[in-house]
Write an enzyme that holds these catalytic residues in place. Sequence first.
Site, PDB file in Angstrom:
ATOM      1  N   TRP A  38      25.793  48.041 -59.408  1.00  0.00           N
ATOM      2  CA  TRP A  38      24.297  48.179 -59.538  1.00  0.00           C
ATOM      3  C   TRP A  38      24.711  48.086 -57.337  1.00  0.00           C
ATOM      4  O   TRP A  38      24.133  48.587 -56.417  1.00  0.00           O
ATOM      5  CB  TRP A  38      22.859  47.650 -59.642  1.00  0.00           C
ATOM      6  CG  TRP A  38      22.654  48.413 -60.742  1.00  0.00           C
ATOM      7  CD1 TRP A  38      22.845  47.569 -61.707  1.00  0.00           C
ATOM      8  CD2 TRP A  38      21.795  49.286 -60.678  1.00  0.00           C
ATOM      9  NE1 TRP A  38      22.606  48.126 -63.072  1.00  0.00           N
ATOM     10  CE2 TRP A  38      21.800  49.491 -62.146  1.00  0.00           C
ATOM     11  CE3 TRP A  38      21.744  50.494 -60.134  1.00  0.00           C
ATOM     12  CZ2 TRP A  38      21.532  50.392 -63.121  1.00  0.00           C
ATOM     13  CZ3 TRP A  38      21.109  51.630 -60.661  1.00  0.00           C
ATOM     14  CH2 TRP A  38      21.188  51.854 -62.329  1.00  0.00           C
ATOM     15  N   ASP A  55      18.243  41.466 -55.263  1.00  0.00           N
ATOM     16  CA  ASP A  55      17.572  42.646 -55.825  1.00  0.00           C
ATOM     17  C   ASP A  55      17.549  42.164 -56.941  1.00  0.00           C
ATOM     18  O   ASP A  55      18.972  41.441 -58.027  1.00  0.00           O
ATOM     19  CB  ASP A  55      19.135  43.840 -56.602  1.00  0.00           C
ATOM     20  CG  ASP A  55      18.571  44.395 -57.263  1.00  0.00           C
ATOM     21  OD1 ASP A  55      17.903  44.322 -58.353  1.00  0.00           O
ATOM     22  OD2 ASP A  55      19.743  45.132 -57.973  1.00  0.00           O
ATOM     23  N   LYS A 109      12.628  45.952 -66.423  1.00  0.00           N
ATOM     24  CA  LYS A 109      13.823  44.858 -66.762  1.00  0.00           C
ATOM     25  C   LYS A 109      12.835  43.359 -67.429  1.00  0.00           C
ATOM     26  O   LYS A 109      13.160  43.116 -68.518  1.00  0.00           O
ATOM     27  CB  LYS A 109      14.821  44.646 -66.545  1.00  0.00           C
ATOM     28  CG  LYS A 109      15.258  45.421 -65.695  1.00  0.00           C
ATOM     29  CD  LYS A 109      16.523  46.221 -66.295  1.00  0.00           C
ATOM     30  CE  LYS A 109      17.076  48.113 -65.919  1.00  0.00           C
ATOM     31  NZ  LYS A 109      17.456  47.320 -64.414  1.00  0.00           N
TER      32      LYS A 109
HETATM   33  C1  LIG Z   1      18.158  48.593 -63.357  1.00  0.00           C
HETATM   34  C2  LIG Z   1      18.950  48.020 -62.520  1.00  0.00           C
HETATM   35  C3  LIG Z   1      18.345  48.845 -61.019  1.00  0.00           C
HETATM   36  C4  LIG Z   1      17.832  50.247 -60.628  1.00  0.00           C
HETATM   37  O1  LIG Z   1      16.247  50.356 -60.833  1.00  0.00           O
HETATM   38  P1  LIG Z   1      15.666  51.677 -60.887  1.00  0.00           P
HETATM   39  O2  LIG Z   1      14.636  51.521 -61.465  1.00  0.00           O
HETATM   40  O3  LIG Z   1      16.783  52.893 -61.548  1.00  0.00           O
HETATM   41  O4  LIG Z   1      16.127  52.105 -59.863  1.00  0.00           O
HETATM   42  C5  LIG Z   1      18.965  48.466 -60.216  1.00  0.00           C
HETATM   43  N1  LIG Z   1      19.664  46.917 -59.990  1.00  0.00           N
HETATM   44  C6  LIG Z   1      19.340  46.085 -60.923  1.00  0.00           C
HETATM   45  C7  LIG Z   1      20.281  45.096 -60.910  1.00  0.00           C
HETATM   46  C8  LIG Z   1      19.311  47.066 -62.186  1.00  0.00           C
HETATM   47  O5  LIG Z   1      19.397  46.020 -63.243  1.00  0.00           O
END
Ligand SMILES: *Cc1c(COP(=O)(O)O)cnc(C)c1O
Length: 360
Positions: free
Chosen positions: A102, A172, A196
Site C-alpha cells: 500500500w 494511512d 477494514k
Molecule cells: C485496503 C487498504 C488500502 C486500499 O483501500 P481501498 O479502499 O481498496 O482503496 C489502502 N491502504 C491500506 C493500509 C489498506 O489496508
Amino acid sequence: MERVYNFSAGPSMLPLEVLEKAAKEMVNYGEAGMSVMEMSHRSKDFDNIIKEAEALFRELMNVPDNYKVLFLQGGGSTQFAMVPLNLMRNSKKADYIVTGQWAKKAMTEAKKFGDIRVAATSEPDVYTYIPKLSKEDFREDADYVYITANNTIYGTRYPYIPDTGDIPLVADMSSNILSQEYDISKFGLIFAGAQKNFGPAGLVVVAIREDLIGHAADNCPTMLNYKTQADNDSLYNTPPTYSIYIAKLVFEWVKSKGGVKAMQEINERKAAKLYDAIDSSSLFKCPVNKEDRSLMNVVFVTGDADLDKKFVAEAKAQGLVNLGGHRTVGGMRASIYNAMPEEGVDALIAFMNKFEAENK
Ligand SMILES: *Cc1c(COP(=O)(O)O)cnc(C)c1O
C-alpha cells in the site's frame, strides 16, 4: 447457515449489533418514512447523521479542533493521489517510508506529481519489519513525510510515530483506525478507508490540519481538492450517504464499548493470545519482527504451502473463514479488527492446536 468468524482483511466483519440495527431501520428510518438510502443528502435527517458521525469520530479519535474531518469517496486508494495533489505546496518534494504494497502504491502514485524520495524501505526483507527513522532521515524541505501506519498484507505496524520535526506527517490508517489510541496532533493528515474497521467499502475518512488545506494547484480536479470538500462539509456532491450512516452506527458501537482505549485493550489481548499460540507452536511461525507486529492482521505460516492450504480449507469447514494470506504472500493471515469477538480468536487458537496435533 450461521454467521461465521470472518477473518477477511477487508471488507471485513462488522459488529452484529450494527447490522441488526441497520436491518431494523432499513425500510423506515426513525420518523422519516423512508430508508436512509432514499433520503436527500440535504435533508434534516441526513444532516443529523453526518454531523453525528463527525462528532463521534472526533470524540473517539480525539481529533483536535484545528483539524477538518471529511467523509469522502474512492476508498483509501484515491488518497494516494489526493495527498500529493494537495500537500505538495512548496518544494514539491515528499519522502515516503515504504513498508508494504500500500505504501509502494501510494509512493508510485505520488511520483506523478512531484519529487519523491524513498526514505527507507523494508522490501528486501519482504516487509517483515518497520524501519526506525528520525528527523535527520528526511529532506529538510520535504512538503510531507508519508507512512502506512498498519501494513494489512504483511502484518506489521509502526510501534512509534516518526519524528518529522515541522514537516507534516501523513499516515494511512486504513487497517487500524479506531483500534488504538493516537495523538492526532502529531500528524498533518490521516486517512482510512472504511471497509477494514468501520463500514462499507468506498467510504474514506480524512482528518487534515486546517493550514494544509487550500494549497492545491488551480488545475487540481474539484472533487480531489480538500478545500472543496472542507468548504462544503463533505457535501459538495452527493456523498456515500448509506455508508456514512453505517459508519455512524459503528462509531456509536465503539463508544458504547468504552471507546478506542477499551478497543485497544481488547485488541492487545486478542493479538497477544494469537501470537503466543503461534510462538509456542512447533508447526506455525510468524515471520514478522516481534516489536513491529500488527494488532489487526496476524500473519503466520507452516513453511509448507500445501499444509497452509489444508489449514485454510479445514478452518473454513469449521466456520473460520478467509484465513488465506494475501495472494502475493501466501500462508495464513487472521485479520482481527475491532468487530472480531474474542471468542473468534479463541476458536481459531483451539483449531490451530487441533490441526497441529493432527499434522505432526
Ligand atoms: C485496503 C487498504 C488500502 C486500499 O483501500 P481501498 O479502499 O481498496 O482503496 C489502502 N491502504 C491500506 C493500509 C489498506 O489496508
